[in-house]
Design a protein around this motif. Structure first.
Motif, PDB file in Angstrom:
ATOM      1  N   SER A 112       0.646  -1.200  -0.087  1.00 56.68           N
ATOM      2  CA  SER A 112      -0.005   0.050   0.023  1.00 56.68           C
ATOM      3  C   SER A 112       1.070   1.253   0.036  1.00 56.68           C
ATOM      4  CB  SER A 112      -1.003  -0.039   1.251  1.00 56.68           C
ATOM      5  OG  SER A 112      -0.306   0.165   2.439  1.00 56.68           O
ATOM      6  N   LYS A 113       2.044   1.119   0.487  1.00 54.35           N
ATOM      7  CA  LYS A 113       2.964   2.261   0.352  1.00 54.35           C
ATOM      8  C   LYS A 113       3.837   2.512  -0.845  1.00 54.35           C
ATOM      9  CE  LYS A 113       3.320   1.891   5.374  1.00 54.35           C
ATOM     10  NZ  LYS A 113       2.332   0.597   5.566  1.00 54.35           N
ATOM     11  N   ILE A 114       3.750   1.615  -1.754  1.00 57.17           N
ATOM     12  CA  ILE A 114       4.533   1.558  -2.982  1.00 57.17           C
ATOM     13  C   ILE A 114       4.023   2.428  -3.865  1.00 57.17           C
ATOM     14  CG2 ILE A 114       5.684   0.095  -4.933  1.00 57.17           C
ATOM     15  CD1 ILE A 114       6.111  -2.172  -3.003  1.00 57.17           C
ATOM     16  N   GLN A 115       4.800   3.181  -4.611  1.00 58.29           N
ATOM     17  CA  GLN A 115       4.034   4.300  -5.768  1.00 58.29           C
ATOM     18  C   GLN A 115       3.827   3.352  -6.847  1.00 58.29           C
ATOM     19  OE1 GLN A 115       3.254   7.490  -5.614  1.00 58.29           O
ATOM     20  NE2 GLN A 115       2.507   7.213  -7.406  1.00 58.29           N
ATOM     21  N   GLN A 116       2.738   3.433  -7.384  1.00 54.54           N
ATOM     22  CA  GLN A 116       2.247   2.562  -8.546  1.00 54.54           C
ATOM     23  C   GLN A 116       2.785   3.127  -9.789  1.00 54.54           C
ATOM     24  OE1 GLN A 116       0.800  -0.061  -7.851  1.00 54.54           O
ATOM     25  NE2 GLN A 116       0.390   0.469  -5.625  1.00 54.54           N
ATOM     26  N   ARG A 117       2.976   2.394 -10.828  1.00 49.05           N
ATOM     27  CA  ARG A 117       3.219   2.836 -12.217  1.00 49.05           C
ATOM     28  C   ARG A 117       2.444   3.727 -12.813  1.00 49.05           C
ATOM     29  NH1 ARG A 117       7.879  -0.393 -13.527  1.00 49.05           N
ATOM     30  NH2 ARG A 117       8.388  -1.895 -12.300  1.00 49.05           N
ATOM     31  N   PHE A 118       1.115   3.549 -12.503  1.00 49.68           N
ATOM     32  CA  PHE A 118       0.239   4.231 -12.905  1.00 49.68           C
ATOM     33  C   PHE A 118      -0.643   4.935 -11.958  1.00 49.68           C
ATOM     34  CE2 PHE A 118      -0.839  -0.119 -11.636  1.00 49.68           C
ATOM     35  CZ  PHE A 118      -2.213   0.046 -11.088  1.00 49.68           C
ATOM     36  N   PRO A 119      -1.462   6.054 -12.580  1.00 51.11           N
ATOM     37  CA  PRO A 119      -2.327   6.740 -11.345  1.00 51.11           C
ATOM     38  C   PRO A 119      -3.630   6.123 -11.162  1.00 51.11           C
ATOM     39  CG  PRO A 119      -2.300   8.048 -13.530  1.00 51.11           C
ATOM     40  CD  PRO A 119      -1.419   6.587 -13.667  1.00 51.11           C
ATOM     41  N   ILE A 120      -3.939   5.973  -9.594  1.00 48.51           N
ATOM     42  CA  ILE A 120      -5.094   5.418  -9.232  1.00 48.51           C
ATOM     43  C   ILE A 120      -6.068   6.804  -8.598  1.00 48.51           C
ATOM     44  CG2 ILE A 120      -6.400   4.061  -7.959  1.00 48.51           C
ATOM     45  CD1 ILE A 120      -3.788   2.063  -7.841  1.00 48.51           C
ATOM     46  N   ASP A 121      -7.135   6.956  -9.477  1.00 50.06           N
ATOM     47  CA  ASP A 121      -8.188   7.851  -8.822  1.00 50.06           C
ATOM     48  C   ASP A 121      -9.421   7.286  -8.244  1.00 50.06           C
ATOM     49  OD1 ASP A 121      -9.495  10.348  -8.604  1.00 50.06           O
ATOM     50  OD2 ASP A 121     -10.339  10.170 -10.727  1.00 50.06           O
ATOM     51  N   TYR A 122      -9.378   7.408  -7.086  1.00 47.45           N
ATOM     52  CA  TYR A 122     -10.539   6.826  -6.094  1.00 47.45           C
ATOM     53  C   TYR A 122     -11.907   8.041  -6.230  1.00 47.45           C
ATOM     54  CZ  TYR A 122      -7.109   4.049  -4.322  1.00 47.45           C
ATOM     55  OH  TYR A 122      -5.994   3.156  -3.932  1.00 47.45           O
ATOM     56  N   VAL A 123     -12.901   7.560  -6.544  1.00 46.79           N
ATOM     57  CA  VAL A 123     -14.045   8.168  -6.694  1.00 46.79           C
ATOM     58  C   VAL A 123     -15.236   7.927  -5.613  1.00 46.79           C
ATOM     59  CG1 VAL A 123     -16.034   9.349  -8.128  1.00 46.79           C
ATOM     60  CG2 VAL A 123     -13.931   9.191  -9.077  1.00 46.79           C
ATOM     61  N   GLU A 124     -15.821   8.739  -4.856  1.00 49.87           N
ATOM     62  CA  GLU A 124     -16.509   8.122  -3.926  1.00 49.87           C
ATOM     63  C   GLU A 124     -18.061   8.726  -4.375  1.00 49.87           C
ATOM     64  OE1 GLU A 124     -16.288   9.855  -0.144  1.00 49.87           O
ATOM     65  OE2 GLU A 124     -14.281   8.633   0.557  1.00 49.87           O
ATOM     66  N   VAL A 125     -19.002   7.598  -4.517  1.00 51.51           N
ATOM     67  CA  VAL A 125     -20.205   7.891  -4.766  1.00 51.51           C
ATOM     68  C   VAL A 125     -21.134   7.529  -3.786  1.00 51.51           C
ATOM     69  CG1 VAL A 125     -19.930   7.399  -7.372  1.00 51.51           C
ATOM     70  CG2 VAL A 125     -20.526   5.434  -5.705  1.00 51.51           C
ATOM     71  N   SER A 126     -22.377   8.320  -3.418  1.00 51.41           N
ATOM     72  CA  SER A 126     -23.254   8.543  -2.420  1.00 51.41           C
ATOM     73  C   SER A 126     -24.571   8.112  -2.904  1.00 51.41           C
ATOM     74  CB  SER A 126     -22.792   9.765  -1.592  1.00 51.41           C
ATOM     75  OG  SER A 126     -21.555   9.783  -0.994  1.00 51.41           O
ATOM     76  N   PRO A 127     -25.384   7.627  -1.875  1.00 52.50           N
ATOM     77  CA  PRO A 127     -26.781   7.435  -2.339  1.00 52.50           C
ATOM     78  C   PRO A 127     -27.319   8.784  -2.576  1.00 52.50           C
ATOM     79  CG  PRO A 127     -26.175   6.183  -0.318  1.00 52.50           C
ATOM     80  CD  PRO A 127     -24.863   6.981  -0.536  1.00 52.50           C
ATOM     81  N   GLY A 128     -28.105   8.327  -3.666  1.00 51.65           N
ATOM     82  CA  GLY A 128     -29.005   9.719  -4.379  1.00 51.65           C
ATOM     83  C   GLY A 128     -28.389  10.705  -4.964  1.00 51.65           C
TER      84      GLY A 128
END
Length: 216
Positions: free
Chosen positions: A110-126
């Motif tokens: 979890s601490k290693i820099q990935q070779r590619f970007p990861i974008d986390y998007v939160e989606v919420s009810p409604g």
């Protein structure tokens, strides 16, 4: 829009089926709906290229629905040599839950820099949200998972795909599946009745109220 069921099994591998994972191809790209623990195995089995997947939509944070992410990321980093961005869209808290899962399964990763970007998007009810070319409308499912469990209504290329996720029966399934080209509804039991999964007799009894073009 082309949909392939890579997995439709439960957490126990009943019938030898892979955990939940749906593969959707559109003219604008490819995405997954859920990524259960066996999903990378299923991708290899069905000859699906993980690097072609741009977004992973998650209904909830149980292992049979998102537990395949550490394997997916590890493969992307070390085997498939992914270079393109990846978007992970899921319930509030998805980024931290994924990091926690990764650290438990592969300490230090979890601490290693990935070779590619990861974008986390939160989606919420409604709250409708545009994620790439897909418009996603989540609503609350009746299923406890340590974070809001979601049913997802996904619109793309003038098609609407609804997936119930794991849930007990809720009236929102009637309203949110209305007009959908395809409604994928979980159906986990026959005689057994619980509050957090749907049994077949209940679904059959409600079928006439589901105004979708097709139900799976």
């Amino acid at each position: 829009m082309k949909l392939t069921f890579l997995g439709s099994g439960d957490a126990f591998g009943s019938g030898g089926r892979f955990n939940t994972c749906f593969h959707v191809t559109t003219s604008d790209g490819t995405f997954l709906i859920d990524c259960g623990a066996t999903s990378l195995v299923a991708m290899r089995h069905f000859k699906v290229d993980p690097n072609a997947i741009g977004t992973i939509f998650l209904t909830h944070l149980h292992g049979d629905h998102f537990g395949g992410l550490p394997f997916f990321i590890l493969d992307a980093q070390l085997v498939s040599r992914r270079a393109t961005p990846l978007t992970i869209a899921g319930p509030p808290g998805v980024a931290q839950r994924f990091r926690d899962l990764m650290e438990v399964m592969f300490p230090g990763m979890s601490k290693i820099q990935q070779r590619f970007p990861i974008d986390y998007v939160e989606v919420s009810p409604g709250a409708e949200k545009k994620v790439g070319s897909v418009t996603v409308t989540p609503f609350l499912a009746a299923h406890n998972s340590g974070a809001p469990s979601l049913t997802l209504r996904l619109a793309c290329e003038n098609r609407v795909l609804v997936y119930s996720g794991d849930t007990g029966w809720t009236e929102a399934l009637v309203t949110q599946s209305r007009g959908a080209d395809l409604f994928i509804c979980e159906c986990c039991f026959y005689e057994t009745k619980v509050d957090f999964h749907i049994d077949y007799p209940r679904l059959a009894a409600e079928r006439h109220r589901l105004d979708c073009k097709r139900l799976v």
